[in-house]
Design an enzyme around this catalytic site. Structure first.
Site, mmCIF file in Angstrom:
data_model
loop_
_atom_site.group_PDB
_atom_site.id
_atom_site.type_symbol
_atom_site.label_atom_id
_atom_site.label_comp_id
_atom_site.label_asym_id
_atom_site.label_seq_id
_atom_site.Cartn_x
_atom_site.Cartn_y
_atom_site.Cartn_z
ATOM 1 N N GLU A 72 0.828 -1.215 0.000
ATOM 2 C CA GLU A 72 0.000 0.000 0.000
ATOM 3 C C GLU A 72 0.860 1.261 0.000
ATOM 4 O OE1 GLU A 72 -3.068 -0.170 -0.530
ATOM 5 O OE2 GLU A 72 -3.467 -2.293 -0.087
ATOM 6 N N ARG A 82 -18.108 -1.720 5.551
ATOM 7 C CA ARG A 82 -19.169 -2.394 4.810
ATOM 8 C C ARG A 82 -19.750 -3.562 5.603
ATOM 9 N NH1 ARG A 82 -17.504 -7.164 2.807
ATOM 10 N NH2 ARG A 82 -15.259 -7.554 2.707
ATOM 11 N N CYS A 135 -8.083 -2.480 8.158
ATOM 12 C CA CYS A 135 -6.751 -2.445 7.555
ATOM 13 C C CYS A 135 -6.312 -1.006 7.284
ATOM 14 C CB CYS A 135 -6.734 -3.248 6.256
ATOM 15 S SG CYS A 135 -6.774 -5.036 6.485
ATOM 16 N N HIS A 159 -1.234 -5.879 1.849
ATOM 17 C CA HIS A 159 -2.372 -6.783 1.773
ATOM 18 C C HIS A 159 -1.960 -8.085 1.087
ATOM 19 C CE1 HIS A 159 -5.564 -3.592 2.574
ATOM 20 N NE2 HIS A 159 -5.955 -4.636 3.284
#
Length: 206
Positions: A72, A82, A135, A159
């Site tokens: 990232e 979500r 995360c 990730h």
């Protein structure tokens, strides 16, 4: 050079999380499991950093649907869950750090790290979205800690795909935990030795 790797506990109904399973296989580093809980993850991370006093922190999380290692580049000051976390919380349109910068770029040589993993035959890419779940909260929280309290610390977020056992009934991509662990070892070694990032990753325009 002291390194701290963090992975997450299982979440979303899973019984395992390859981020922690792979981190545990990397030798010569401290490994801490973070809770997948908005109210606790950053506190556990801070306590681990205080305890181990690392030079490098590499936080690792599971990203179902991704086919390779994703390093990232940026974390954003937004929580948009979500699904509920493991404590049942599902914050929406919230800030990781109230009043903090909109985003932070990692201080790690992400392109060099990706290139090193690719040279070892493992799929990898630079990612420009860590999502908006726990995360990203950890990625942003770590970057904020570095920016405000620990300027000498190097840190970032990676990730990893599902492990094969998580996708036995679907066509989602996966990667063996042992391969992920090998990639993490390469990422750590590259982050510790490369000071200036490379401009291009395997022919891609930077």
């Amino acid at each position: 050079m002291r390194t701290l790797l963090t992975g997450f506990e299982p979440f979303g109904g899973e019984s395992t999380n390859p981020s922690h399973e792979a981190a545990r296989l990397v030798s010569g580093v401290a490994v801490v499991e973070l809770p997948c809980v908005f109210a606790a993850s950053l506190q556990v991370l801070r306590e681990a950093i205080d305890e181990h006093q690392p030079d490098l922190v590499l936080c690792v999380g599971q990203a179902g649907g991704r086919s390779g290692i994703s390093v990232e580049k940026v974390a954003i000051n937004l929580i948009e869950a979500r699904i509920p976390d493991n404590a049942g919380a599902q914050p929406l349109d919230a800030e990781v750090v109230p009043g903090g910068p909109a985003a932070y770029f990692t201080n790690l040589p992400v392109k060099a790290m990706v290139e090193a993993v690719r040279q070892a035959g493992v799929p990898a890419s630079v990612s420009y979205s860590a999502g908006t779940f726990v995360c990203n909260q950890v990625a942003y929280g770590l970057a904020h800690l570095i920016a405000t309290e620990r300027p000498g610390l190097r840190g970032g977020f990676v990730h990893v795909p599902y492990s094969p056992g998580q996708v036995t009934t679907s066509s989602q991509p996966s990667m063996a935990v042992e391969i992920v662990a090998r990639a993490l070892r390469i990422l750590v070694d590259t982050a510790l030795t490369v000071e200036v990032d490379v401009p291009v990753v395997s022919g891609e325009i930077a």
